[in-house]
Design a protein around this motif. Structure first.
Motif, short mmCIF file in Angstrom:
data_model
loop_
_atom_site.label_atom_id
_atom_site.label_comp_id
_atom_site.label_asym_id
_atom_site.label_seq_id
_atom_site.Cartn_x
_atom_site.Cartn_y
_atom_site.Cartn_z
N LEU A 85 -19.43 -1.37 -9.45
CA LEU A 85 -18.42 -0.75 -8.59
C LEU A 85 -17.16 -0.46 -9.39
CD1 LEU A 85 -17.79 0.04 -5.63
CD2 LEU A 85 -16.72 -2.21 -5.37
N PRO A 86 -16.71 0.81 -9.42
CA PRO A 86 -15.53 1.16 -10.23
C PRO A 86 -14.29 0.37 -9.83
CG PRO A 86 -16.71 3.13 -9.54
CD PRO A 86 -17.34 1.98 -8.80
N PHE A 87 -13.52 0.00 -10.85
CA PHE A 87 -12.23 -0.68 -10.64
C PHE A 87 -11.12 0.31 -10.93
CE2 PHE A 87 -8.54 -2.95 -12.21
CZ PHE A 87 -8.37 -3.92 -11.25
N PHE A 88 -10.15 0.37 -10.02
CA PHE A 88 -9.01 1.27 -10.18
C PHE A 88 -7.75 0.44 -10.42
CE2 PHE A 88 -12.09 3.78 -7.94
CZ PHE A 88 -11.87 5.10 -8.33
N SER A 89 -6.92 0.94 -11.30
CA SER A 89 -5.63 0.26 -11.53
C SER A 89 -4.67 0.65 -10.42
CB SER A 89 -5.05 0.66 -12.88
OG SER A 89 -4.68 2.03 -12.87
N LEU A 90 -3.65 -0.18 -10.22
CA LEU A 90 -2.65 0.12 -9.20
C LEU A 90 -1.90 1.41 -9.54
CD1 LEU A 90 -1.26 -0.80 -6.61
CD2 LEU A 90 0.33 -2.11 -8.00
N GLN A 91 -1.75 1.69 -10.84
CA GLN A 91 -1.07 2.92 -11.26
C GLN A 91 -1.87 4.15 -10.82
OE1 GLN A 91 -0.48 3.17 -15.47
NE2 GLN A 91 0.77 5.05 -15.36
N GLN A 92 -3.21 4.07 -10.93
CA GLN A 92 -4.06 5.18 -10.49
C GLN A 92 -3.94 5.39 -8.98
OE1 GLN A 92 -7.67 3.46 -12.41
NE2 GLN A 92 -8.09 5.60 -13.03
N ILE A 93 -3.91 4.30 -8.24
CA ILE A 93 -3.83 4.40 -6.78
C ILE A 93 -2.48 4.97 -6.36
CG2 ILE A 93 -3.92 3.10 -4.62
CD1 ILE A 93 -6.58 3.28 -6.13
N ALA A 94 -1.40 4.50 -7.00
CA ALA A 94 -0.06 4.98 -6.67
C ALA A 94 0.04 6.48 -6.93
CB ALA A 94 0.97 4.21 -7.46
N LYS A 95 -0.56 6.91 -8.04
CA LYS A 95 -0.51 8.34 -8.36
C LYS A 95 -1.32 9.15 -7.36
CE LYS A 95 -1.45 11.58 -12.14
NZ LYS A 95 -1.97 11.73 -13.55
N ALA A 96 -2.48 8.63 -6.92
CA ALA A 96 -3.34 9.35 -5.99
C ALA A 96 -2.71 9.52 -4.62
CB ALA A 96 -4.68 8.63 -5.85
N THR A 97 -1.84 8.58 -4.25
CA THR A 97 -1.23 8.62 -2.90
C THR A 97 0.24 9.05 -2.94
OG1 THR A 97 -0.62 6.27 -3.09
CG2 THR A 97 -2.75 6.79 -2.06
N ASP A 98 0.68 9.56 -4.10
CA ASP A 98 2.09 9.93 -4.26
C ASP A 98 2.97 8.72 -3.95
OD1 ASP A 98 4.29 11.44 -4.83
OD2 ASP A 98 4.35 12.48 -2.89
N ASN A 99 2.61 7.62 -4.62
CA ASN A 99 3.34 6.35 -4.48
C ASN A 99 3.36 5.88 -3.01
OD1 ASN A 99 4.57 4.21 -5.72
ND2 ASN A 99 6.65 5.02 -5.39
N PHE A 100 2.17 5.96 -2.37
CA PHE A 100 1.98 5.52 -0.98
C PHE A 100 2.97 6.23 -0.04
CE2 PHE A 100 0.54 1.94 -3.60
CZ PHE A 100 -0.77 1.85 -3.16
N SER A 101 3.04 7.55 -0.21
CA SER A 101 3.95 8.35 0.60
C SER A 101 3.57 8.29 2.07
CB SER A 101 3.92 9.81 0.13
OG SER A 101 4.58 10.66 1.04
N ILE A 102 4.59 8.24 2.93
CA ILE A 102 4.35 8.22 4.37
C ILE A 102 3.65 9.49 4.81
CG2 ILE A 102 6.58 9.27 4.94
CD1 ILE A 102 4.78 6.48 6.90
N ASN A 103 3.80 10.58 4.07
CA ASN A 103 3.15 11.84 4.42
C ASN A 103 1.63 11.78 4.23
OD1 ASN A 103 5.63 13.06 5.03
ND2 ASN A 103 5.95 13.64 2.88
N ASN A 104 1.19 10.83 3.41
CA ASN A 104 -0.24 10.68 3.16
C ASN A 104 -0.88 9.60 4.01
OD1 ASN A 104 -0.53 12.69 1.19
ND2 ASN A 104 0.24 11.33 -0.43
N LYS A 105 -0.10 8.97 4.85
CA LYS A 105 -0.64 7.91 5.71
C LYS A 105 -1.46 8.55 6.84
CE LYS A 105 0.69 3.83 8.38
NZ LYS A 105 1.82 2.99 8.87
N ILE A 106 -2.72 8.11 6.98
CA ILE A 106 -3.61 8.73 7.98
C ILE A 106 -4.07 7.73 9.04
CG2 ILE A 106 -4.45 10.53 6.45
CD1 ILE A 106 -6.90 8.83 5.88
N GLY A 107 -3.67 6.48 8.93
CA GLY A 107 -4.10 5.51 9.93
C GLY A 107 -3.53 4.14 9.66
N GLU A 108 -3.75 3.26 10.63
CA GLU A 108 -3.27 1.88 10.54
C GLU A 108 -4.28 0.98 11.23
OE1 GLU A 108 -0.34 -1.04 9.47
OE2 GLU A 108 0.02 1.11 9.32
#
Length: 817
Positions: free
Chosen positions: A491-514
């Motif tokens: 199972l691929p491991f992702f770094s936190l830096q990769q995740i932050a970049k993919a979500t534009d630093n966890f932008s509220i505009n990219n939030k799709i659910g809770e």
């Protein structure tokens, strides 16, 4: 004049009394030249059974039948004219002085006849309905004819099913063609009854064996894997064999109990008992039970087990004949040569093979049976089928061993003949394994003692927690560093830096659910792939255990109706899962939205129901890990761009092994409105808990309404109760979403509602398995009648002591009394 009038009135009164007495005396009989017309009935002495005219289901045809009295609906046990219905209510039943009972239509033509007659010396024959449910024609000395000799689709206490060895006549059950048509259907339930052969039961479709039940083990038929022998059971099965006939019968151990076994038009044999307190029928057993009950599924020398994946495997000493076709079965790894070294290997907890090619000797002990098999080079296996204390008997098989399976309980020992060279190899392998296990145990124990000592020293010295056992977490250190999970290299491991970049630093505009776990973001990886990123929040009550559970669980699950896990990230206190992106988000965001729900036409809703069912079946039965999800709800059903459903959120899932398909917990987790009653109140969960949740999902998908919070102006029922009320009143079509009325296949909708009600029945044992659910959804056979569902909204506070909810309705603690 007054005196004469008084005498006349007295005579009339006495005459009327005698007439009334005559009527009362003959309520259960038909005398010679007496008639019964449509609308009239006769009732057995103690009012257990009733004979009269009826119309089955929605049919307008009329039939003469016998049914259990005082049960609703009427459970018909016998039909006289099942092949020749009356087209109106003009039918009449009469008995002539020859002892022939006839059913005639309005034109006087005979529709059905008992074809019985009495000798000239017999006088005054009568037809009488007995409290056993048997309709008999008799004279003063003997029974001339009886309905028990002509069974239909139902077997009741006192009947015989078997074979007359003199005439060769067999008595067996035949299904109705449909619930509206009692004529002979496709399925039969018959017995293998031959001299020197061991009896067993077959369910056949058009003479082809579909399921084999048995063989008889001296107490019960062994084809009931979840049935434990109980001397206090409400009925006993008896086999009677002598020179004239062989037959089975069952008798009730309780005088107040009523029992029946019915083969329905879909080929399901159901054994039911009547609860006389409420006059409702309760299902005791249904057969076939599961996938392995399909006859000869794994071919000759193949064994089926629902506890393994794949379900088929070869018996030890045998190898698969055709890797692409299990029905070809297995062949011996080493051929038999009838040499002195040949012996037997014992398989325990088995369903014994088909006895058509076996010979039975009732007088031989197990040791004598072994000698008899060893002395005959053609003998391939032997067993003692008699499970009674001290029981003897010997079954010898000559030829292939077919329709073998493993039982979790109620199985028997099977001794299979193997070549000397094969046994030698197996013994060498076994001894080698024992040595390796012993060496491993000693070395592991020594290492464990050493590691415990070192761990204790490290704990005292550094005050840090380390876990050193395979398959557990590496400890999370206080400094923010990436941490990987052991045994998940695939199972691929992702770094936190990769995740932050993919979500534009966890932008509220990219939030799709809770969810109860935390927020979900849409992300785009460096290669352009869209993903859903689930981030565990610090306040979430889904902690390390649940996160680890979900990662390891989903990583090993692959099915088109399960959400695909693409990778994970653990960095300091951050725990993140990366899933495939589903364009239409979760089912609840569309289904319960007044505008968006119009996107879901009936074919799409039916596809979603089928997809969810297939996904759950995979979890329960077909995956490498067998999983109970425990939190099925619309919010955990994701929809891709084509509206295909994906079951998600495995944080609360539990793995089970083999027959361990149920457990009890003091910490009840799940979502109120979707968890089953036995789980919510008593903490008991099983695969049937997921079945209940699925049933709620089905009813919500069809109606477009939530179970919890459902309101109707005419009653206080929840959604399940509302569906049940409409079903009982014959108004099921009113339950569907109003947007579907003009654009759906009504029969598919009604069938889905029916299946949903079967899934939400109050008692877990009444609910079908997911395999049965999938088969019922895709077939067109007759469905069993559902019982009352669990009315969750009617529970009082004293039944549930505390409910702590997270994210709308998710339960984290709910303790039963």
């Amino acid at each position: 004049m007054n005196m004469n009038q008084t005498v006349l009135m007295l005579l009339l009164h006495i005459t009327s009394i005698f007439l009334m007495l005559s009527i009362c005396i003959s309520l259960d009989t038909i005398a010679v030249h007496k008639y019964i017309t449509d609308g009239e009935t006769i009732v057995s002495e103690n009012e257990k059974f009733e004979l009269g005219f009826f119309s089955p289901g929605s049919s307008k045809h009329r039939y003469l039948g016998i049914w259990f009295k005082n049960t609703s609906p009427h459970e018909v046990v016998w039909v006289a004219n099942r092949e020749t219905p009356l087209i109106n209510t003009s039918g009449t039943v009469k008995l002539d002085n020859q002892g022939i009972l006839s059913l005639v239509n309005g034109s006087g033509a005979v529709i059905w006849s008992s074809n019985s007659f009495v000798s000239i010396t017999s006088v005054n024959p009568i037809a009488q309905l007995l409290d056993s449910g048997n309709l008999v024609i008799k004279d003063a000395t003997s029974v001339i004819w009886q309905s028990f000799d002509y069974p239909g689709d139902t077997f009741i206490s006192g009947m015989k099913l078997g074979k007359n060895l003199i005439t060769g006549r067999e008595l067996y059950l035949t299904s109705w063609r449909s619930s509206d048509d009692p004529s002979t259907g496709e399925y039969t339930v018959g017995f293998l009854m031959e001299e020197c052969r061991y009896p067993q039961v077959y369910i056949k479709k058009n003479s082809v064996i579909e399921t084999r039940i048995g063989p008889y083990d001296g107490v019960e038929f062994a084809g009931l894997p979840n049935y434990k022998h109980n001397p206090n059971h409400i009925y006993t099965v008896d086999m009677v064999a002598h020179q004239k006939e062989m037959y089975f019968k069952y008798t009730s151990n309780l005088t107040a109990s009523s029992l029946k076994s019915t083969v329905n038009p879909s080929g399901i044999l159901e054994i039911s008992q009547l609860n006389h307190r409420n006059n409702e029928w309760m299902s005791d057993h249904t057969m076939p039970v599961d996938y392995c009950d399909n006859y000869g599924l794994c071919g000759p020398y193949g064994s089926c087990s629902t506890a393994t994946s794949p379900t088929c495997e070869c018996l030890k000493g045998f190898e698969l004949l055709n890797p692409n076709n299990w029905t070809s079965g297995c062949t011996r790894s080493r051929a038999l040569d009838c040499g002195p070294g040949e012996d037997f290997i014992t398989f325990s907890s088995m369903k014994l093979p088909d006895t058509q090619n076996a010979v039975f000797n009732a007088s031989l002990s197990l040791q004598e049976c072994e000698v008899a098999c060893k002395d005959n080079c053609s003998c391939t296996a032997y067993a003692n089928p008699n499970m009674t204390a001290g029981g003897v008997g010997c079954l010898l098989w000559f030829g292939d061993l077919i329709d073998v399976r493993v039982y979790s309980q109620n199985g028997q020992d099977l001794h299979v003949r193997l070549a000397a060279t094969e046994l030698s190899e197996l013994n060498m392998v076994s001894q080698s394994k024992r040595k390796r296990v012993l060496t491993l145990v000693i070395s592991t124990s020594s290492a464990l003692v050493f590691l415990l000592a070192v761990s204790y020293a490290c704990l005292k010295k550094y005050r840090t927690s380390r876990m050193n056992r395979r398959g557990n977490w590496y400890a999370l250190r206080k400094k923010n560093t990436d941490v990987r999970i052991e045994d998940l290299d695939e199972l691929p491991f992702f770094s936190l830096q990769q995740i932050a970049k993919a979500t534009d630093n966890f932008s509220i505009n990219n939030k799709i659910g809770e969810g109860s776990f935390g927020p979900v973001y849409k992300g785009v990886l460096e290669d352009g792939q869209e993903v859903a990123i689930k981030r565990l929040s610090e306040t979430s009550k889904q902690g390390l255990v649940e996160f680890k559970n979900e990662v390891i669980c989903i990583a090993k699950l692959q099915h088109r109706n399960l959400v695909k896990l693409l990778g994970y990230c653990v960095h300091g206190n951050e725990m993140i899962l990366i899933y495939e992106y589903t364009a239409n988000k979760s089912l609840d965001t569309i289904l319960f939205d007044e505008t968006k729900c119009l996107m879901l036409d009936w074919p799409q809703r039916l596809n979603i129901i089928h997809g969810i069912a297939r996904g759950i079946l995979y979890l329960h039965q077909d995956s490498r890990l067998q999983i109970i999800h425990r939190d099925l709800k619309p919010g955990n059903i994701l929809l891709d761009g084509d509206m295909n459903p994906k079951v998600s959120d495995f944080g609360l899932a539990r793995e089970f092994v083999g027959s361990d398909t149920a457990a009890t917990t003091r910490k009840v987790v799940g979502t109120y409105g979707y968890i089953s009653p036995e789980y919510a109140v008593h903490g008991q969960f099983s695969v049937k808990s997921d079945v209940f949740s699925f049933g709620v999902l089905v009813l919500e998908i069809v109606s477009g309404k939530k179970n919890r919070g459902f309101y109707h102006k005419d009653h206080n029922d929840n959604l399940l109760g509302h569906a049940w009320r409409l079903f009982r009143e014959g108004r099921t079509s009113e339950f569907m979403d109003a947007s579907l009325h003009d654009v759906c296949n009504v029969s598919e909708v009604l069938r889905s509602i029916h299946v949903g009600l079967l899934c939400v029945q109050h008692h877990a044992h009444d609910r079908p398995t997911m395999l049965s659910v999938v088969l019922m959804l895709v077939s067109e056979g007759v469905l069993p009648q559902p019982k009352q569902p669990a009315f969750f909204t009617g529970e009082s506070d004293n039944e549930v002591q505390s409910v702590s909810s997270v994210n709308e309705d998710t339960l984290t603690q709910l303790y039963g009394r």
